[in-house]
Design a protein around this motif. Structure first.
Motif, PDB file in Angstrom:
ATOM      1  N   UNK A  47     -59.522  60.094  26.891  1.00 27.59           N
ATOM      2  CA  UNK A  47     -59.982  61.471  26.719  1.00 27.59           C
ATOM      3  C   UNK A  47     -58.834  62.450  26.940  1.00 27.59           C
ATOM      4  N   UNK A  48     -57.987  62.162  27.929  1.00 29.60           N
ATOM      5  CA  UNK A  48     -56.837  63.034  28.187  1.00 29.60           C
ATOM      6  C   UNK A  48     -55.933  63.125  26.965  1.00 29.60           C
ATOM      7  N   UNK A  49     -55.777  62.014  26.253  1.00 29.84           N
ATOM      8  CA  UNK A  49     -54.962  62.012  25.035  1.00 29.84           C
ATOM      9  C   UNK A  49     -55.640  62.807  23.927  1.00 29.84           C
ATOM     10  N   UNK A  50     -56.944  62.628  23.764  1.00 29.46           N
ATOM     11  CA  UNK A  50     -57.678  63.332  22.711  1.00 29.46           C
ATOM     12  C   UNK A  50     -57.603  64.837  22.924  1.00 29.46           C
ATOM     13  N   UNK A  51     -57.712  65.260  24.169  1.00 30.21           N
ATOM     14  CA  UNK A  51     -57.718  66.691  24.476  1.00 30.21           C
ATOM     15  C   UNK A  51     -56.394  67.366  24.125  1.00 30.21           C
ATOM     16  N   UNK A 105     -56.587  58.582  33.108  1.00 27.48           N
ATOM     17  CA  UNK A 105     -57.757  58.906  33.908  1.00 27.48           C
ATOM     18  C   UNK A 105     -58.636  59.890  33.140  1.00 27.48           C
ATOM     19  N   UNK A 106     -59.644  60.421  33.783  1.00 28.22           N
ATOM     20  CA  UNK A 106     -60.580  61.300  33.087  1.00 28.22           C
ATOM     21  C   UNK A 106     -59.902  62.548  32.547  1.00 28.22           C
ATOM     22  N   UNK A 107     -59.044  63.158  33.351  1.00 31.11           N
ATOM     23  CA  UNK A 107     -58.497  64.453  32.976  1.00 31.11           C
ATOM     24  C   UNK A 107     -56.985  64.495  32.825  1.00 31.11           C
ATOM     25  N   UNK A 108     -56.310  63.370  33.015  1.00 35.40           N
ATOM     26  CA  UNK A 108     -54.855  63.373  32.873  1.00 35.40           C
ATOM     27  C   UNK A 108     -54.327  61.962  32.660  1.00 35.40           C
ATOM     28  N   UNK A 109     -53.071  61.906  32.216  1.00 35.30           N
ATOM     29  CA  UNK A 109     -52.370  60.635  32.049  1.00 35.30           C
ATOM     30  C   UNK A 109     -51.125  60.666  32.924  1.00 35.30           C
ATOM     31  N   UNK A 126     -47.746  62.134  20.812  1.00 32.74           N
ATOM     32  CA  UNK A 126     -47.869  63.589  20.949  1.00 32.74           C
ATOM     33  C   UNK A 126     -48.721  63.965  22.159  1.00 32.74           C
ATOM     34  N   UNK A 127     -48.402  63.366  23.323  1.00 36.06           N
ATOM     35  CA  UNK A 127     -49.210  63.613  24.499  1.00 36.06           C
ATOM     36  C   UNK A 127     -48.340  63.781  25.738  1.00 36.06           C
ATOM     37  N   UNK A 128     -48.878  64.506  26.685  1.00 36.33           N
ATOM     38  CA  UNK A 128     -48.196  64.740  27.949  1.00 36.33           C
ATOM     39  C   UNK A 128     -48.537  63.633  28.940  1.00 36.33           C
ATOM     40  N   UNK A 129     -47.505  63.051  29.527  1.00 32.47           N
ATOM     41  CA  UNK A 129     -47.693  62.052  30.574  1.00 32.47           C
ATOM     42  C   UNK A 129     -46.985  62.553  31.827  1.00 32.47           C
ATOM     43  N   UNK A 130     -47.752  62.743  32.893  1.00 35.05           N
ATOM     44  CA  UNK A 130     -47.188  63.223  34.145  1.00 35.05           C
ATOM     45  C   UNK A 130     -46.562  62.064  34.922  1.00 35.05           C
ATOM     46  N   UNK A 131     -45.628  62.390  35.777  1.00 36.66           N
ATOM     47  CA  UNK A 131     -44.989  61.369  36.607  1.00 36.66           C
ATOM     48  C   UNK A 131     -46.011  60.753  37.563  1.00 36.66           C
ATOM     49  N   UNK A 132     -45.994  59.434  37.647  1.00 33.50           N
ATOM     50  CA  UNK A 132     -46.871  58.729  38.581  1.00 33.50           C
ATOM     51  C   UNK A 132     -46.291  58.851  39.981  1.00 33.50           C
ATOM     52  N   UNK A 133     -46.916  59.681  40.787  1.00 32.37           N
ATOM     53  CA  UNK A 133     -46.415  59.932  42.137  1.00 32.37           C
ATOM     54  C   UNK A 133     -46.731  58.757  43.063  1.00 32.37           C
ATOM     55  N   UNK A 134     -45.889  58.574  44.059  1.00 33.99           N
ATOM     56  CA  UNK A 134     -46.049  57.454  44.998  1.00 33.99           C
ATOM     57  C   UNK A 134     -47.397  57.487  45.706  1.00 33.99           C
ATOM     58  N   UNK A 136     -50.217  58.513  44.576  1.00 35.57           N
ATOM     59  CA  UNK A 136     -51.247  58.009  43.660  1.00 35.57           C
ATOM     60  C   UNK A 136     -51.109  56.502  43.520  1.00 35.57           C
ATOM     61  N   UNK A 137     -49.878  56.047  43.359  1.00 27.79           N
ATOM     62  CA  UNK A 137     -49.625  54.622  43.194  1.00 27.79           C
ATOM     63  C   UNK A 137     -50.144  53.815  44.389  1.00 27.79           C
ATOM     64  N   UNK A 138     -49.916  54.334  45.574  1.00 29.86           N
ATOM     65  CA  UNK A 138     -50.333  53.621  46.791  1.00 29.86           C
ATOM     66  C   UNK A 138     -51.852  53.589  46.952  1.00 29.86           C
ATOM     67  N   UNK A 139     -52.536  54.524  46.312  1.00 25.76           N
ATOM     68  CA  UNK A 139     -54.001  54.609  46.434  1.00 25.76           C
ATOM     69  C   UNK A 139     -54.691  54.433  45.091  1.00 25.76           C
ATOM     70  N   UNK A 140     -54.062  53.680  44.189  1.00 26.74           N
ATOM     71  CA  UNK A 140     -54.572  53.591  42.832  1.00 26.74           C
ATOM     72  C   UNK A 140     -55.962  52.973  42.774  1.00 26.74           C
ATOM     73  N   UNK A 141     -56.326  52.174  43.755  1.00 26.90           N
ATOM     74  CA  UNK A 141     -57.654  51.558  43.767  1.00 26.90           C
ATOM     75  C   UNK A 141     -58.768  52.551  44.061  1.00 26.90           C
ATOM     76  N   UNK A 142     -58.413  53.804  44.326  1.00 27.28           N
ATOM     77  CA  UNK A 142     -59.410  54.846  44.571  1.00 27.28           C
ATOM     78  C   UNK A 142     -59.627  55.728  43.341  1.00 27.28           C
ATOM     79  N   UNK A 143     -58.848  55.478  42.279  1.00 32.44           N
ATOM     80  CA  UNK A 143     -58.912  56.320  41.086  1.00 32.44           C
ATOM     81  C   UNK A 143     -59.718  55.636  39.980  1.00 32.44           C
ATOM     82  N   UNK A 144     -60.313  56.468  39.123  1.00 23.60           N
ATOM     83  CA  UNK A 144     -61.027  55.967  37.953  1.00 23.60           C
ATOM     84  C   UNK A 144     -60.050  55.921  36.774  1.00 23.60           C
ATOM     85  N   UNK A 145     -59.652  54.722  36.402  1.00 22.85           N
ATOM     86  CA  UNK A 145     -58.719  54.517  35.291  1.00 22.85           C
ATOM     87  C   UNK A 145     -59.500  53.934  34.116  1.00 22.85           C
ATOM     88  N   UNK A 146     -59.380  54.568  32.965  1.00 24.91           N
ATOM     89  CA  UNK A 146     -60.142  54.148  31.786  1.00 24.91           C
ATOM     90  C   UNK A 146     -59.301  53.366  30.780  1.00 24.91           C
TER      91      UNK A 146
END
Length: 261
Positions: A47-51, A105-109, A126-134, A136-146
């Protein structure tokens, strides 16, 4: 009879080579809407890519991440994100194996933007990808990844697919050794089936336009299917109609031929 049409994005609505949607396609979509036809997107993109596509606001219903997320007017009506423990596991594997990747994720990549492959992926689609911060990486099991994208070498893909059979791996056509990684329980067809069952209106005829392998399940769940002229041979064999190439106004010509516009 009312009509609903599901459109794939890449190389169906949007020419990926040029990253544009043609004026003819835009005109066709608007004519559909003016004729009371419900138009929707069904894409492997997150969805983040489509938007980030200019066409996003033309559609109310968006099936994204290969059927694992459905939104109507930006409201989530269905979601089945990837199993969080398995996402954590594969991300750890990518980190240890020095494999470039990005997470949707739901609202960002977010992704490993220090890698050239991730930069090229961002530009190609043609999409924006933000830097994967440490943090987020350390707590990735708490995020909804699609959805996940990764640069996996040919010699390694079989081993990784076997190790992570909980996921579905789809090779990207236009990026070497690039893969879409999805929830294996979902596809475009399962999403359309969910929508049809939810609406439960036998006076709606459903159509689908597509070009790739991940459109096969979608074609099984609609009443009439249209394959793009630039589509894969297997999809063309399943289609009720094969239209022209995307660069030859395939969407517009098919809708004209079907007398929808």
């Amino acid at each position: 009879m009312k009509k609903t049409i599901f459109f794939d994005v890449d190389n169906t609505l949007v020419c990926r080579e040029k990253n544009i949607i043609s004026d003819h396609t835009i005109k066709a979509i608007n004519m559909c809407k003016n004729n009371g036809v419900n138009v929707a997107i069904a894409t492997g993109r997150s969805l983040a890519m489509v938007k980030q596509e200019n066409l996003y606001k033309m559609f109310n219903t968006i099936v994204s991440a290969n059927g694992s997320l459905i939104t109507v007017k930006d409201k989530v009506i269905y979601k089945k994100y990837m199993k969080q423990e398995s996402v954590q596991d594969i991300v750890q594997y990518f980190e240890e194996s020095d494999i470039p990747y990005c997470l949707h994720m739901l609202d960002k990549s977010v992704g490993k933007t220090e890698y050239q492959w991730v930069k090229e992926f961002s530009m190609k689609y043609n999409m924006k990808i933000e830097k994967l911060e440490d943090v987020v990486l350390k707590n990735i099991n708490k995020y909804e990844v699609f959805q996940i994208n990764a640069n996996i070498k040919s010699k390694d893909i079989s081993k990784i697919m076997k190790k992570y059979s909980i996921f579905k791996f789809v090779e990207l056509v236009d990026i070497k050794e690039g893969y879409d990684i999805f929830n294996s329980e979902c596809n475009k067809g399962s999403a359309i089936k969910y929508i049809r069952n939810s609406i439960n209106d036998k006076n709606i005829k459903y159509y689908a336009f597509g070009d790739g392998f991940n459109d096969l399940e979608m074609f099984e769940e609609v009443d009439y299917s249209v394959a793009m002229g630039n589509g894969c041979d297997e999809l063309k064999k399943r289609a009720d109609l094969v239209t022209d190439n995307i660069n030859d106004h395939g969407v517009y010509n098919a809708l004209k031929a079907l007398k929808i516009i």
